[in-house]
Design a protein around this motif. Structure first.
Motif, PDB file in Angstrom:
ATOM      1  N   LYS A  16     -13.596   1.224  -2.292  1.00 54.59           N
ATOM      2  CA  LYS A  16     -12.755   1.073  -0.678  1.00 54.59           C
ATOM      3  C   LYS A  16     -12.771  -0.102   0.037  1.00 54.59           C
ATOM      4  N   THR A  17     -13.322  -1.363  -0.878  1.00 52.18           N
ATOM      5  CA  THR A  17     -12.726  -2.436  -0.117  1.00 52.18           C
ATOM      6  C   THR A  17     -11.767  -3.403  -0.406  1.00 52.18           C
ATOM      7  N   VAL A  18     -11.356  -2.940  -2.013  1.00 53.36           N
ATOM      8  CA  VAL A  18     -10.359  -3.858  -2.630  1.00 53.36           C
ATOM      9  C   VAL A  18      -8.768  -3.737  -1.490  1.00 53.36           C
ATOM     10  N   VAL A  19      -8.736  -2.151  -1.039  1.00 56.01           N
ATOM     11  CA  VAL A  19      -7.562  -2.133  -0.087  1.00 56.01           C
ATOM     12  C   VAL A  19      -8.454  -1.472   1.010  1.00 56.01           C
ATOM     13  N   ARG A  20      -8.500  -1.915   1.956  1.00 52.28           N
ATOM     14  CA  ARG A  20      -8.794  -1.106   3.501  1.00 52.28           C
ATOM     15  C   ARG A  20      -7.162  -2.069   4.422  1.00 52.28           C
ATOM     16  N   GLN A  21      -6.845  -0.844   5.307  1.00 61.10           N
ATOM     17  CA  GLN A  21      -6.249  -0.737   6.318  1.00 61.10           C
ATOM     18  C   GLN A  21      -4.543  -1.281   5.703  1.00 61.10           C
ATOM     19  N   GLU A  22      -4.674  -0.780   5.074  1.00 61.77           N
ATOM     20  CA  GLU A  22      -3.498  -1.063   3.834  1.00 61.77           C
ATOM     21  C   GLU A  22      -3.136  -1.945   3.959  1.00 61.77           C
ATOM     22  N   ARG A  23      -4.020  -3.051   3.778  1.00 68.03           N
ATOM     23  CA  ARG A  23      -3.779  -4.656   3.636  1.00 68.03           C
ATOM     24  C   ARG A  23      -5.171  -4.818   2.421  1.00 68.03           C
ATOM     25  N   LEU A  24      -4.606  -5.799   1.952  1.00 65.39           N
ATOM     26  CA  LEU A  24      -5.423  -6.562   0.758  1.00 65.39           C
ATOM     27  C   LEU A  24      -6.976  -6.857   1.195  1.00 65.39           C
ATOM     28  N   LEU A  25      -7.394  -6.226   0.836  1.00 69.38           N
ATOM     29  CA  LEU A  25      -8.497  -6.903   1.242  1.00 69.38           C
ATOM     30  C   LEU A  25      -8.992  -6.709   3.052  1.00 69.38           C
ATOM     31  N   GLY A  26      -8.558  -5.669   2.661  1.00 68.02           N
ATOM     32  CA  GLY A  26      -8.103  -5.805   4.726  1.00 68.02           C
ATOM     33  C   GLY A  26      -7.344  -6.347   5.142  1.00 68.02           C
ATOM     34  N   LEU A  27      -6.331  -7.864   4.731  1.00 69.32           N
ATOM     35  CA  LEU A  27      -6.008  -9.010   5.279  1.00 69.32           C
ATOM     36  C   LEU A  27      -4.291  -8.809   4.824  1.00 69.32           C
ATOM     37  N   LEU A  28      -4.209  -9.017   3.031  1.00 68.90           N
ATOM     38  CA  LEU A  28      -2.626  -9.498   3.082  1.00 68.90           C
ATOM     39  C   LEU A  28      -1.913  -8.210   2.799  1.00 68.90           C
ATOM     40  N   MET A  29      -0.308  -8.187   3.222  1.00 70.64           N
ATOM     41  CA  MET A  29      -0.243  -6.960   2.636  1.00 70.64           C
ATOM     42  C   MET A  29       0.525  -6.603   1.497  1.00 70.64           C
ATOM     43  N   PRO A  30       0.876  -8.078   1.151  1.00 70.91           N
ATOM     44  CA  PRO A  30       1.754  -7.934   0.173  1.00 70.91           C
ATOM     45  C   PRO A  30       0.741  -7.858  -1.141  1.00 70.91           C
ATOM     46  N   PHE A  31       0.833  -6.824  -2.016  1.00 65.02           N
ATOM     47  CA  PHE A  31      -0.389  -7.272  -3.534  1.00 65.02           C
ATOM     48  C   PHE A  31      -0.294  -7.939  -4.076  1.00 65.02           C
ATOM     49  N   GLU A  78      -8.361  -3.011 -11.355  1.00 68.21           N
ATOM     50  CA  GLU A  78      -8.629  -4.596 -12.226  1.00 68.21           C
ATOM     51  C   GLU A  78      -9.831  -4.815 -11.552  1.00 68.21           C
ATOM     52  N   HIS A  79     -10.602  -3.748 -10.333  1.00 66.94           N
ATOM     53  CA  HIS A  79     -11.635  -4.455 -10.136  1.00 66.94           C
ATOM     54  C   HIS A  79     -12.964  -3.334 -10.144  1.00 66.94           C
ATOM     55  N   PRO A  80     -14.060  -3.241 -10.496  1.00 62.00           N
ATOM     56  CA  PRO A  80     -14.801  -2.493 -10.726  1.00 62.00           C
ATOM     57  C   PRO A  80     -15.120  -1.470  -9.625  1.00 62.00           C
ATOM     58  N   ALA A  97       0.395  -1.169   0.287  1.00 60.48           N
ATOM     59  CA  ALA A  97       0.188  -0.037   0.388  1.00 60.48           C
ATOM     60  C   ALA A  97       0.907   1.622  -0.339  1.00 60.48           C
ATOM     61  N   GLN A  98       2.372   1.453   0.203  1.00 64.64           N
ATOM     62  CA  GLN A  98       3.274   2.590   0.433  1.00 64.64           C
ATOM     63  C   GLN A  98       3.566   2.893  -0.724  1.00 64.64           C
ATOM     64  N   ASN A  99       3.746   1.885  -1.611  1.00 57.94           N
ATOM     65  CA  ASN A  99       3.585   1.719  -3.350  1.00 57.94           C
ATOM     66  C   ASN A  99       2.402   2.579  -4.413  1.00 57.94           C
ATOM     67  N   GLU A 100       2.342   4.323  -4.700  1.00 57.89           N
ATOM     68  CA  GLU A 100       0.862   4.431  -5.239  1.00 57.89           C
ATOM     69  C   GLU A 100       1.046   3.953  -6.849  1.00 57.89           C
ATOM     70  N   ASP A 101       1.605   3.313  -7.226  1.00 54.07           N
ATOM     71  CA  ASP A 101       1.707   2.896  -8.507  1.00 54.07           C
ATOM     72  C   ASP A 101       0.925   1.456  -8.834  1.00 54.07           C
ATOM     73  N   GLU A 102       1.457   0.727  -7.338  1.00 59.34           N
ATOM     74  CA  GLU A 102       0.758  -0.623  -7.317  1.00 59.34           C
ATOM     75  C   GLU A 102      -0.463  -0.499  -6.398  1.00 59.34           C
ATOM     76  N   LEU A 103      -1.225   0.235  -5.779  1.00 60.71           N
ATOM     77  CA  LEU A 103      -2.212   1.343  -5.609  1.00 60.71           C
ATOM     78  C   LEU A 103      -3.356   1.368  -6.482  1.00 60.71           C
ATOM     79  N   GLN A 104      -2.674   2.315  -7.030  1.00 63.78           N
ATOM     80  CA  GLN A 104      -3.683   1.914  -8.403  1.00 63.78           C
ATOM     81  C   GLN A 104      -4.275   1.153  -9.385  1.00 63.78           C
ATOM     82  N   ARG A 105      -2.992   0.354  -9.184  1.00 60.88           N
ATOM     83  CA  ARG A 105      -2.691  -0.842  -9.871  1.00 60.88           C
ATOM     84  C   ARG A 105      -3.731  -2.445  -9.718  1.00 60.88           C
ATOM     85  N   VAL A 106      -3.760  -2.047  -8.284  1.00 61.80           N
ATOM     86  CA  VAL A 106      -5.223  -3.296  -7.587  1.00 61.80           C
ATOM     87  C   VAL A 106      -6.100  -2.487  -7.597  1.00 61.80           C
TER      88      VAL A 106
END
Length: 510
Positions: free
Chosen positions: A310-325, A303-305, A291-300
């Motif tokens: 607001k839910t695909v990345v929450r609390q800087e984690r993928l789906l609120g769970l996983l830190m690496p994207f 790729e989704h509607p 989540a600290q990588n803005e380009d990666e955040l925008q990529r993720v």
């Protein structure tokens, strides 16, 4: 040990992670603690008397730090090293029990160059273990020209001996799972058969194309093997463990003046560049997929509607769970819900008793959410490029990249007394300054004490104080932490340092 039933606590707070006593399933974020939390704990560690129950002696500290160190020097021919790589040092320091990081190093025998890789597992060590055994073979096959692939297939088909693809450089602790070798070979052979079918004589893939192809294909095979299963109960359970756990990968391919980095996740590669005045600067060769990588955040998000923004990345984690994207395995973030249920229903009983495997991530609408496709960096090596450091995120959470390069550069060159003492803005007394001078003197002797650059860097990563020097008391405390506490203060640390040959690089550049 099955995953804890208190899923809400484990999924949301890495510091509440339960100790893992065997390489089994745990929620993916359970061992992807927030770096800031660990950093705060480490800084406050010396003030906590309750943990300072036992002080290790210097020989005991050295024994722990050197237990997993490994060095390889490229052999000379006629008194000369014709390779752009002089060799490498590597080391690992566990925080998890067992360690979830893995490392690999090998020389390519049918093409050219050397491969170095660091793999950071989460939700167990199974996926990282599989990568450490398999990924380099996939890369080696992907690099082969069409004619060599055909020779390889003809030899296997006729039962003739196959020329080895790799010369491995392994520590005795870096093991292979013998039970899975036939399965792994079968999948690898299918891969090169498809490369043959898709290619034509004369084809020669680029290094970048080969790295991307190998990463993506291995992740696909990990997924497919878990879906198909295996008649052997152990193998069936193993392929599911690999698929439901996950791992990041940071791999370097070095051939002459060409350095390629393929990175998936939050491992990191940093180049040590020596300046004309003898000092070292850091050149980062990879980007963290977080989540600290803005380009990666925008990529993720792209790729989704829009409804999932607001839910695909929450609390800087993928789906609120996983830190690496980006990661290998982690099929809970890739498979449809229906496929997950079908595979689990037909799987071993041990899976049915595991709460993590049955847990569906929240707001799971448009999988896959995760990819293993690497981001590539190509760098033409110059004589001033002295070394490359590959490290799992456990290293970079404790030391800034510039400090990493400084420590390694000073170790390799022996130049570390010319710099004035820096106290980083702290107000120090004369007594403290005397202590710093004594510490610097001791550091010179510790350079000769460590015969491995990765061990020397590990010593700094774990024992560094606010003045940038190794504090033996802090180092002793950090290394004597009981297993259930160690993971709260730091992550597993894996380091590989490849050292370059400036004379060869200079000659090839002319």
């Amino acid at each position: 040990m099955a995953a804890t039933s208190h899923l809400s606590r484990v999924w949301r707070g890495g510091e509440l992670r339960k100790l893992q006593v065997s390489c089994q399933f745990l929620p993916p974020c359970a061992n992807r603690n927030l770096p800031q939390t660990r950093l705060q704990l480490k800084r406050s560690f010396s003030a906590s008397a309750q943990h300072s129950t036992y002080m290790l002696t210097p020989p005991q500290v050295n024994s722990i730090l050197k237990a997993n160190e490994f060095s390889f020097k490229v052999p000379e021919f006629d008194g000369k090293n014709l390779s752009s790589v002089l060799g490498f040092d590597s080391n690992q320091l566990p925080a998890n029990a067992p360690i979830e990081d893995r490392r690999s190093a090998a020389t390519l025998l049918q093409t050219r160059g050397m491969l170095l890789g660091v793999f950071d597992g989460h939700a167990g060590c199974a996926c990282a273990q599989a990568l450490s055994e398999r990924l380099f073979y996939y890369i080696a096959v992907a690099l082969l020209p069409h004619e060599t692939l055909q020779e390889l297939e003809n030899a296997v088909e006729s039962g003739r001996a196959v020329h080895p693809l790799l010369q491995w450089h392994k520590h005795p602790h870096d093991y292979f799972s013998r039970e899975a070798q036939a399965l792994y070979f079968s999948s690898l052979r299918t891969y090169w058969q498809e490369l043959l079918d898709l290619g034509t004589p004369g084809d020669q893939p680029t290094v970048g194309e080969a790295l991307v192809s190998a990463f993506k294909r291995l992740d696909n095979d990990i997924s497919l093997e878990a879906q198909v299963g295996d008649p052997n109960a152990f193998l069936h359970y193993w392929v599911l463990r690999v698929a439901f756990s996950g791992a990041t990968a940071c791999v370097a391919h070095i051939d002459g003046n060409d350095l390629h980095i393929a990175n998936t996740g939050d491992g990191r590669a940093v180049l040590g560049v020596q300046e004309p005045d003898g000092s070292f600067t850091a050149l980062t060769l990879s980007n963290d997929h977080s989540a600290q990588n803005e380009d990666e955040l925008q990529r993720v998000r792209s790729e989704h509607p829009a409804s999932e923004r607001k839910t695909v990345v929450r609390q800087e984690r993928l789906l609120g769970l996983l830190m690496p994207f980006r990661a290998f395995g982690d099929v809970k973030f890739k498979w449809s819900i229906e496929l997950q249920k079908r595979v689990l229903e037909s799987g071993p009983d041990a899976l049915h008793e595991n709460e993590h495997t049955k847990f569906i991530p929240p707001n799971y609408h448009t999988p896959p959410y995760l990819t293993a496709e690497p981001e590539l960096t190509h760098h033409r090596l110059r004589p001033q490029d002295r070394f490359v450091v590959l490290g799992s995120d456990g290293l970079w959470e404790t030391l800034h990249r510039q400090e990493v390069v400084r420590v390694v550069g000073q170790y390799l060159t022996g130049v570390h007394q010319q710099q004035p003492i820096s106290v980083g803005g702290y107000r120090v007394t004369l007594g403290q300054m005397q202590g710093l001078l004594q510490e610097r003197k001791a550091r010179v002797s510790s350079t000769f004490e460590d015969q491995n650059a990765a061990t020397h860097l590990m010593r700094h990563a774990v024992g560094n104080n606010e003045f940038g020097t190794v504090d033996h008391e802090r180092l002793s405390k950090m290394l004597s932490l009981p297993e259930e506490l160690a993971r709260m203060y730091r992550d597993d640390i894996t380091i590989i340092i490849g050292q370059f040959n400036p004379h060869v690089l200079g000659a090839q550049q002319d």
